[in-house]
Structure formats: C-alpha cells, structure tokens
Design an enzyme around this catalytic site. Structure first.
Site, PDB file in Angstrom:
ATOM      1  N   GLY A 172      -2.331 -15.778   5.678  1.00  0.00           N
ATOM      2  CA  GLY A 172      -3.056 -15.531   6.921  1.00  0.00           C
ATOM      3  C   GLY A 172      -2.348 -14.460   7.738  1.00  0.00           C
ATOM      4  O   GLY A 172      -1.623 -13.615   7.201  1.00  0.00           O
ATOM      5  N   GLY A 173      -2.503 -14.547   9.045  1.00  0.00           N
ATOM      6  CA  GLY A 173      -1.896 -13.547   9.933  1.00  0.00           C
ATOM      7  C   GLY A 173      -0.388 -13.479   9.786  1.00  0.00           C
ATOM      8  O   GLY A 173       0.235 -12.478  10.164  1.00  0.00           O
ATOM      9  N   GLY A 407      -2.067  23.103  -3.025  1.00  0.00           N
ATOM     10  CA  GLY A 407      -1.695  22.414  -1.789  1.00  0.00           C
ATOM     11  C   GLY A 407      -0.494  21.510  -2.009  1.00  0.00           C
ATOM     12  O   GLY A 407       0.333  21.318  -1.106  1.00  0.00           O
ATOM     13  N   ALA A 408      -0.389  20.981  -3.225  1.00  0.00           N
ATOM     14  CA  ALA A 408       0.718  20.068  -3.509  1.00  0.00           C
ATOM     15  C   ALA A 408       2.062  20.794  -3.421  1.00  0.00           C
ATOM     16  O   ALA A 408       3.077  20.202  -3.068  1.00  0.00           O
ATOM     17  CB  ALA A 408       0.535  19.429  -4.879  1.00  0.00           C
TER      18      ALA A 408
END
Ligand code: HXC
Length: 517
Positions: A172-173, A407-408
C-alpha cells in the site's frame, strides 16, 4: 532492597520488556521464515557494540479495539544510531513480532525522530522495513505518521543518503517511503512490495497473480526497477548496505570518500587493447572496461538486472569514489530506451547531489527505435538523462569507446553539456548516424541513378565511414580533449580526476528546475 536499586530493577524490567518485543513464540516464527529479528538485523548492520538505542520506552496511546490491554514498549520499531566502518549512521528496524511491525502513530513518530536527527547531524539513514503496513486499530493517526515520514524523506532528499531495506511485507502507501529514498534493497523470497495485493487485483481487474510474481525481489529487480539490489537473505542485504555506505559521503556537504588502494595508479590496461571488436556491429562486454579501469574489486553495480543496456554503479578510481554510467553493447546494442534513460538519470542526480564524480563510458548507436518507445514517452524520458547530465556540476569524465551517434552522443555527458574531460579510443565513431542509414538519406538519388547501385552504395558507405567512423573530426573541433590508446585509460583518467577534484562550477540560483518527469 534500597529505593535506588528498586528503581533500577524497575528500569531493567521495562527495558527487558521492550527488548523481548512480541515474545519468544513470535521470534521463533520469524526465525522459521529465515528472517532475523529487528535487533539481530541492527547488530549485523552496524559496527560491533556501536548501537545506541533511542525511544525503547515509547508506547502507543491507542485506546480502541482493546489496544490499551496490549502495550509493548518500543511500539514495534527499534531506533537509534551507530557506526558503519567507523562513520555515524542512523537506523530503524521494524519489529514484525510486535503487532506485525505495523505502523501506528507513535511507531511512526519514532521513525520521524530518527530522520530528524540524521538530517540535523548530516548522517545517512537506513530503514529496515518489515511491516503489515498502517496499524489498522489506529486508523488515520497511522496515516498521519506515514505522511510525516514521507515529508521528511523528501526534505532530506539530496541532503543525506537514505537507504531502505525491505525484509518482509511492504504494501500500500507504505511503499512510498522506500520509493523516495535513494536506494532500495530487497531480500529474495521474504520481501514483497506492491500498492495493491493479489486479492484486490483479482477483485478489481480479474487478473490472477501471485505475491512473488507481483512484488517479489526479482520482479522489482528486472521488471519495475523499484529495487536497486537483491539479496539472498537478511545477512547479505545488510552486507550490501555496509558496502554501499562505505562508498558514499555522509551528506551533501561532504566530499565523496577516498580509500587508499593497493591497485597501482600507473597500471596499464593491456586487456582493453583488443576489447572493441574490428566489426563495429559485434558486441562486447562494457563491464570489462569498467572493471579493468577501476581499482580492483571496487565496483558495486546498481540495478544490475534492470535496463541492462545501461550500466550504473559506484566504484573507486585511484581510491576516489566515482559513479559509473556506461552503455552496454551486449544488450539492445547499447541503445538508450525509456528504462535505461530513467535508470541512468536518477543515478547521475544521486552522484551530483552527493559530490560523487561521474565517469561515463560511451558506445551508443542512438535511441531505441519503435512505436512502443515513442508511445511510452521516450521523448520526455530520454530528456531526463540529458537534463541530469547537463545539470550535474560534479567532475564529469567521458570515454567514447566506439559509437557515439546522433542525439545520444550529445546526451552521454558530451563536451557540449559540460563534460570536463572527454576522451576517446581510436575505435570511436562520432557521427549523426551509422554509415548505412546516412548514405541512404543523403545519397538516395545518386545511388538510384547509378549504373551499379549496390557498388555505388558500398563506395559511399566506405567514404562516409572514412570521414566519420573515427574520433579525429571531433578531436579537431576540440569536442574531445584527447584520443588515447585503450591501455592508458586508467592512468590518464586517474590524473584527469585528480586535476578536477577542486573544480568549482555553478548554475543560476533557482528554487528548483523543472526536470521532465
Ligand atoms: C495491525 C497487524 C497488521 C496491521 C498484521 N498485524 N498487520 N496489526 N495492523 N496492518 C498483526 C496481525 O494481527 C498479527 O497479530 C500479527 O500482526 C502477525 O500477522 P499475521 O497475519 O499473523 O502474519 P502473516 O501471516 O505473516 O501475514 C502478514 C501480513 C498480514 C501479510 C502483513 O498480516 C496482512 O495482510 N496484514 C494486513 C496488511 C494490511 O492490509 N495493512 C494495511 C494496508 S494499507 P497477532 O496478535 O495475531 O500475532 C496500508 C496503507 C499505508 O498500509 C498507507 C500509508 C499512506
């Protein structure tokens, strides 16, 4: 008996009750599952005899559901400080034998006190999690304490290292405290992390999935990337934490630690001479380059089984702790994809926050093509890595071993985004794209109109390779500081790192940037 000794006896009884936790039966059940108790874990984590406990006498103040008849001092979490390798750390360990390690108001506030002390004193904090989650009987008071912890985790982020070890349930949280911390270690078979468990999933979506498959250590190591390390058992998990703590500074004002090395600083790396294959489409193991260059046996790989097309980890170079980011040609040819970008970006930001220099090894043919990558948001995720490298002001060293395309090339700690020392091996190829693709685009008409298109294509590919499949165009432009024989890598990098340690660089003052999350 004197009044004084009665008081001391009373104190002893109270402490003994706190130490015995949920009692022998529950301790035996914990052992039967192959798990250590909270106190045994702390003993193994810290230097011998260094632990100082705080808040052993804290009690919950819940009066509902007959909880007032069941009060155990310490409230299910053992907290305090001690040392690792002689350096101060704060820690807490949830005690599953007390109310299933569940987190009620006071249990949570004990953890908060530890987080506050760690921040005030500039020491790392280590949380050993083993808990049934929010203490159901305490309702919203429990949720309040959770949020107080989350707030402190965020406040301390980038100031002190925070490490979470998951040694039982974490659901859960409750998962969000570990998720915010810098590193998560999970123990195989005995730890689980998920937002909603198998039963809820079955009810809501009709999917059938078991505990282990849903949120076990190997799932989070390979599929989700939630955990940074998996450990065979509790002892192994605590050993990993000790190793990690020894490699990192205690806070953001300290320098990354230096440890004397027996590995000669002038050692040549003969094995690297033939590491990169003649044929640039043949893969090789970039780990060999990392291990050979760093001080022997110093490399601790992080998230080793997630996004294996990029390697991240911390090691030592000439004794100095250093973060490593490296494309791995063995997986997806070393392409950058969503997972690799996010994995490396978070690591670069950790290093930058904690003054750990970064050494980047580059062999990247580009971003991974594909509709699923585009729809998954490779544009914004890839931008995270670019952002992280550009934002980082720690010393940045880059070695291009082979491909640095498109771009890499820019993203992977290039000179243009303020790499401090960028070098290449003679096998490096720096270009907008691979030769075949480039020729197809710029010479399409010429090839089509040629009498022998295939022969013409080959000639043009050779021509392109001769122009760009080398590091010398970039070196001529000053984008590379040097081109070196691979065998000299360790020697050269140690000298360059030494020269950069006093580096000062800043970015404009701001509240915070807006990293493309
Ligand atoms: C109070 C709890 C508890 C809890 C376990 N116990 N979880 N007590 N609050 N959340 C108690 C049990 O009553 C039991 O007490 C003892 O701990 C051991 O639990 P067992 O069930 O016997 O152990 P086991 O079979 O190993 O199962 C462990 C478990 C299971 C998987 C964790 O206990 C469980 O499912 N617990 C509930 C988990 C849960 O739903 N928690 C709330 C989730 S929501 P006795 O006296 O019998 O030994 C949440 C949100 C956090 O946590 C939100 C943060 C923002």
């Amino acid at each position: 008996m004197s009044e004084d000794s009665e008081r001391i006896d009373d104190l002893r009884r109270r402490k003994a009750k706190s130490i015995s936790g949920g009692g022998q039966e529950r301790v035996s059940a914990q052992h039967a599952r192959g798990k250590l108790t909270a106190r045994e874990r702390i003993d193994q984590l810290l230097d011998s005899e260094s632990f100082v406990e705080v808040d052993a006498l804290v009690e919950h103040r819940c009066r509902d559901f007959e909880m007032d008849r069941n009060v155990i001092p310490g409230d299910g979490v053992v907290c305090g400080h001690g040392t690792i390798d002689g350096r101060l750390v704060y820690c807490f360990a949830q005690d599953f034998t007390v109310y299933g390690g569940s987190l009620g108001e006071m249990h949570g506030l004990k953890i908060c006190k530890i987080l506050d002390m760690a921040l005030k004193t500039g020491a790392p904090v280590i949380g050993l999690n083993d808990s049934g989650g929010a203490r159901i009987q305490e309702g919203v008071a429990s949720l309040g304490s959770y949020a107080e912890i989350f707030f402190r985790n965020v406040r301390s982020s980038g100031v002190i290292p925070q490490i979470s070890v998951i040694m039982g349930p974490c659901a859960g949280g409750a998962v969000y405290s570990p998720a915010i911390t810098d590193f998560v270690v999970m123990v195989e078979d005995t730890s689980h992390m998920f937002i909603t468990g198998p039963e809820v999933i079955k009810t809501v979506t009709n999917e059938e999935v078991g505990f282990e498959d849903l949120g076990g250590a190997s799932t989070h190591a390979t599929k989700s990337g939630v955990t940074h390390f998996t450990a065979e058992n509790d002892e192994n998990a605590l050993e990993i934490v000790r190793e990690l703590v020894e490699l990192i500074p205690s806070n953001n004002l300290e320098r990354a630690p230096i440890k004397e090395t027996k590995d000669p600083l002038d050692r040549f790396c003969e094995d690297l001479e033939n590491l990169v294959p003649e044929d640039s489409s043949v893969p090789y193991d970039m780990l060999d380059a990392i291990v050979e260059v760093l001080d022997s046996d110093s490399f601790l790989e992080i998230q080793a089984d997630f996004a294996r097309n990029i390697i991240v980890g911390i090691g030592r170079l000439g004794g100095q702790s250093i973060g490593i980011v490296a494309n791995q040609p063995l997986h997806l040819a070393g392409c950058l994809d969503i997972d690799a970008s996010v994995k490396a970006a978070r690591f670069v930001r950790f290093c930058d926050a904690f003054n750990i220099p970064i050494l980047t090894f580059v062999d990247v043919p580009g971003f991974l093509p594909g509709a699923s990558q585009e729809w998954g948001g490779i544009i914004r995720h890839g931008a995270k890595l670019l952002y992280a490298f550009a934002e980082a002001t720690v010393p940045k060293l880059t070695v291009i071993t082979r491909k640095a395309y498109g771009g890499a090339y820019d993203v992977m700690s290039s000179k243009h985004i303020r790499g401090d020392y960028n070098i290449a091996w003679p096998t490096a190829e720096l270009a907008v794209m691979g030769a075949k693709g480039a020729v197809q685009i710029i010479h399409r008409r010429r090839i089509a109109s040629s009498k022998n298109p295939e022969q013409e294509r080959e000639r043009l590919v050779d021509d392109y390779e001769e122009t760009f499949a080398n590091p010398y165009k970039a070196a001529a432009l000053g984008y590379l500081d040097d081109v070196i024989p691979p065998r000299e890598s360790r020697v050269v990098l140690i000298k360059a790192l030494g020269a950069l340690l006093e580096k000062e660089e800043s970015r404009p003052e701001k509240k915070h940037g807006n990293i493309p999350l």
